[in-house]
Design a protein around this motif. Structure first.
Motif, short mmCIF file in Angstrom:
data_model
loop_
_atom_site.label_atom_id
_atom_site.label_comp_id
_atom_site.label_asym_id
_atom_site.label_seq_id
_atom_site.Cartn_x
_atom_site.Cartn_y
_atom_site.Cartn_z
N PHE A 29 5.53 49.35 86.12
CA PHE A 29 6.76 49.46 86.35
C PHE A 29 7.24 50.37 87.29
CE2 PHE A 29 11.15 47.80 86.68
CZ PHE A 29 10.75 46.58 86.61
N SER A 30 6.48 52.14 87.07
CA SER A 30 7.03 53.19 87.71
C SER A 30 7.24 52.96 89.35
CB SER A 30 6.52 54.34 87.32
OG SER A 30 5.02 54.18 87.89
N ARG A 31 6.60 52.46 89.57
CA ARG A 31 6.36 51.86 91.54
C ARG A 31 7.77 51.17 91.81
NH1 ARG A 31 2.74 55.49 94.16
NH2 ARG A 31 1.55 56.84 93.36
N TYR A 32 8.36 51.44 91.60
CA TYR A 32 9.79 50.55 91.99
C TYR A 32 11.03 51.06 91.79
CZ TYR A 32 7.43 46.27 90.22
OH TYR A 32 6.47 44.50 90.24
N SER A 52 14.76 55.60 94.71
CA SER A 52 13.51 55.53 95.06
C SER A 52 12.74 55.53 93.74
CB SER A 52 13.28 56.42 96.12
OG SER A 52 12.82 57.36 95.57
N TRP A 53 11.77 54.64 93.84
CA TRP A 53 10.46 54.89 92.42
C TRP A 53 9.92 56.30 92.35
CZ3 TRP A 53 5.50 58.00 92.43
CH2 TRP A 53 5.54 57.94 93.90
N SER A 54 9.84 57.76 93.23
CA SER A 54 10.17 58.81 92.46
C SER A 54 11.45 59.24 92.68
CB SER A 54 10.04 59.62 93.79
OG SER A 54 10.09 59.99 95.08
N ALA A 97 18.75 47.53 88.37
CA ALA A 97 17.92 45.37 89.48
C ALA A 97 16.39 46.57 89.75
CB ALA A 97 18.92 45.46 90.23
N ALA A 98 15.51 45.89 90.45
CA ALA A 98 13.97 46.21 90.45
C ALA A 98 13.72 46.41 91.01
CB ALA A 98 13.56 46.45 89.41
#
Length: 123
Positions: A29-32, A52-54, A97-98
């Motif tokens: 899930f982290s890169r959403y 952003s994901w980062s 939301a993602a």
């Protein structure tokens, strides 16, 4: 199965603060991109903030800029919305939301949604 669960809503007086949390489970899930939207009674669901994901980029609606802060902890798959100087017009159900794409203010840019948490600001 991706699940988003919001928490932290409640009743607060104008000028107060709340912090919403949204925990995610399922998939990697982290890169959403993550976002917060809100929907007041009788109104369309509107964009509040995105990250952003980062965590390096954030976008805010003009109505909350300078009062709300979005952040994320990828190790916990959780995104937060710190809400300060709350106003009665902030009263709404808040949804996290993602999505797969970059930050967007459009609902169509987000694939997954939570069930929402009620925030009520009294005057």
């Amino acid at each position: 199965q991706v699940q988003l669960v919001e928490s932290g809503g409640g009743l607060i007086q104008a000028g107060g603060s709340l912090r919403l949390s949204c925990a995610a489970s399922g998939l990697t899930f982290s890169r959403y991109t993550r976002g917060w939207f809100r929907q007041a009674p009788g109104k369309e669901r509107e964009f509040v903030a995105g990250i952003s994901w980062s965590g390096g980029s954030t976008v805010y609606a003009d109505s909350v800029k300078g009062r709300f802060t979005i952040s994320r902890d990828n190790a916990k798959y959780t995104v937060y919305l710190q809400m300060n100087s709350l106003k009665p017009e902030d009263t709404a159900v808040y949804y996290c939301a993602a999505g797969y794409a970059g930050i967007t203010t459009s609902r169509t840019g987000y694939a997954y949604w939570g069930q929402g948490t009620q925030v009520t600001v009294s005057s």
